[in-house]
Design an enzyme around this catalytic site. Sequence first.
Site, PDB file in Angstrom:
ATOM      1  N   TRP A   4       0.815  -1.242  -0.007  1.00 44.94           N
ATOM      2  CA  TRP A   4       0.067  -0.172  -0.057  1.00 44.94           C
ATOM      3  C   TRP A   4       0.976   1.234  -0.154  1.00 44.94           C
ATOM      4  O   TRP A   4       1.980   1.258   0.631  1.00 44.94           O
ATOM      5  CB  TRP A   4      -0.944   0.106   1.208  1.00 44.94           C
ATOM      6  CG  TRP A   4      -2.073  -0.795   1.163  1.00 44.94           C
ATOM      7  CD1 TRP A   4      -2.316  -2.110   1.422  1.00 44.94           C
ATOM      8  CD2 TRP A   4      -3.320  -0.420   0.614  1.00 44.94           C
ATOM      9  NE1 TRP A   4      -3.419  -2.529   1.260  1.00 44.94           N
ATOM     10  CE2 TRP A   4      -4.357  -1.337   0.750  1.00 44.94           C
ATOM     11  CE3 TRP A   4      -3.909   0.935   0.086  1.00 44.94           C
ATOM     12  CZ2 TRP A   4      -5.648  -1.351   0.261  1.00 44.94           C
ATOM     13  CZ3 TRP A   4      -5.303   0.790  -0.179  1.00 44.94           C
ATOM     14  CH2 TRP A   4      -6.121  -0.018   0.036  1.00 44.94           C
TER      15      TRP A   4
ATOM     16  N   PHE B  80      -0.457  -4.672   8.072  1.00 50.05           N
ATOM     17  CA  PHE B  80      -1.072  -5.868   8.881  1.00 50.05           C
ATOM     18  C   PHE B  80      -0.530  -7.361   8.573  1.00 50.05           C
ATOM     19  O   PHE B  80      -0.384  -7.957   9.423  1.00 50.05           O
ATOM     20  CB  PHE B  80      -2.652  -6.001   8.745  1.00 50.05           C
ATOM     21  CG  PHE B  80      -3.284  -6.778   9.599  1.00 50.05           C
ATOM     22  CD1 PHE B  80      -3.764  -6.348  11.023  1.00 50.05           C
ATOM     23  CD2 PHE B  80      -3.761  -8.166   9.338  1.00 50.05           C
ATOM     24  CE1 PHE B  80      -4.410  -7.280  11.638  1.00 50.05           C
ATOM     25  CE2 PHE B  80      -4.310  -9.047  10.264  1.00 50.05           C
ATOM     26  CZ  PHE B  80      -4.545  -8.581  11.393  1.00 50.05           C
ATOM     27  N   GLU B  81      -0.037  -7.633   7.324  1.00 49.27           N
ATOM     28  CA  GLU B  81       0.634  -8.890   7.101  1.00 49.27           C
ATOM     29  C   GLU B  81       2.190  -8.906   7.261  1.00 49.27           C
ATOM     30  O   GLU B  81       2.533 -10.016   7.321  1.00 49.27           O
ATOM     31  CB  GLU B  81       0.232  -9.038   5.428  1.00 49.27           C
ATOM     32  CG  GLU B  81      -1.055  -9.504   5.093  1.00 49.27           C
ATOM     33  CD  GLU B  81      -2.101  -8.153   5.050  1.00 49.27           C
ATOM     34  OE1 GLU B  81      -3.409  -8.129   5.250  1.00 49.27           O
ATOM     35  OE2 GLU B  81      -1.298  -7.050   4.804  1.00 49.27           O
TER      36      GLU B  81
ATOM     37  N   VAL C 194       0.822   3.324   7.283  1.00 47.25           N
ATOM     38  CA  VAL C 194      -0.366   3.154   7.859  1.00 47.25           C
ATOM     39  C   VAL C 194      -0.726   4.619   8.010  1.00 47.25           C
ATOM     40  O   VAL C 194      -0.018   5.367   8.664  1.00 47.25           O
ATOM     41  CB  VAL C 194      -0.723   2.507   8.948  1.00 47.25           C
ATOM     42  CG1 VAL C 194      -2.371   2.445   9.230  1.00 47.25           C
ATOM     43  CG2 VAL C 194      -0.187   1.199   9.108  1.00 47.25           C
TER      44      VAL C 194
ATOM     45  N   HIS D 214      -9.642   2.023  12.165  1.00 47.19           N
ATOM     46  CA  HIS D 214      -8.844   0.814  11.312  1.00 47.19           C
ATOM     47  C   HIS D 214      -7.292   1.204  11.754  1.00 47.19           C
ATOM     48  O   HIS D 214      -6.486   0.343  11.851  1.00 47.19           O
ATOM     49  CB  HIS D 214      -9.359   1.074   9.982  1.00 47.19           C
ATOM     50  CG  HIS D 214      -8.473   0.110   8.948  1.00 47.19           C
ATOM     51  ND1 HIS D 214      -8.698  -1.333   9.076  1.00 47.19           N
ATOM     52  CD2 HIS D 214      -7.392   0.292   8.226  1.00 47.19           C
ATOM     53  CE1 HIS D 214      -7.677  -1.744   8.047  1.00 47.19           C
ATOM     54  NE2 HIS D 214      -6.982  -0.944   7.736  1.00 47.19           N
TER      55      HIS D 214
ATOM     56  N   PHE E 122      12.136  -1.779  12.654  1.00 42.80           N
ATOM     57  CA  PHE E 122      11.016  -1.647  12.438  1.00 42.80           C
ATOM     58  C   PHE E 122      10.979  -0.291  11.639  1.00 42.80           C
ATOM     59  O   PHE E 122      11.227   0.902  12.403  1.00 42.80           O
ATOM     60  CB  PHE E 122      10.303  -1.104  13.848  1.00 42.80           C
ATOM     61  CG  PHE E 122       8.896  -1.007  14.092  1.00 42.80           C
ATOM     62  CD1 PHE E 122       8.071  -1.848  13.992  1.00 42.80           C
ATOM     63  CD2 PHE E 122       8.518   0.372  14.067  1.00 42.80           C
ATOM     64  CE1 PHE E 122       6.538  -1.573  14.114  1.00 42.80           C
ATOM     65  CE2 PHE E 122       7.258   0.772  14.100  1.00 42.80           C
ATOM     66  CZ  PHE E 122       6.258  -0.391  14.082  1.00 42.80           C
TER      67      PHE E 122
END
Length: 160
Positions: A25, A58-59, A81, A88, A113
């Site tokens: 994304w 999320f994956e 994100v 969400h 991260f």
Amino acid sequence: MSGAGAPTTLADGHGLRVAVVAASWHQQVMDGLLDGAMRALAECKVEEPWLVRVPGTFELPVAAARLARCKIDAIVALGVVIRGGTPHFDYVCSAATSGLTQVSVTTGIPVGFGVLTCDDEAQALARSGLPGSEEDKGYEAASAAVSTAVRLRDIEKGWA
């Protein structure tokens, strides 16, 4: 600026096996994060990092968990994100952070991260490492993962 005080030295990661798992994304931001991570790995002398793409942030934890079983020395997790009008954002950010932390702690494999959690696209672009960005979080995440893997290797050898 959150990047103030970031370490400037790079560890020699020659011989380390490093995987990069990246969300898909927000392609422009992800392109910057990936470029930064790959540049850092090259500067750390990591040869042939393994790149795995997943649909979204999320994956990332499940992919990182699977990679951790593949004799990997370090993982770099990259995603973004951007806050919207629903909860969400909070759920995805929490799941990614908790999941990646769990992978790292339970496997002993460092996870850099590189997940941006931003209020808007401008904040994401400013941290993406693209030309004109204020920060390069992909580069920082990869550098941190390699540096931690080197330190853990030193601990195992008794050089700490």
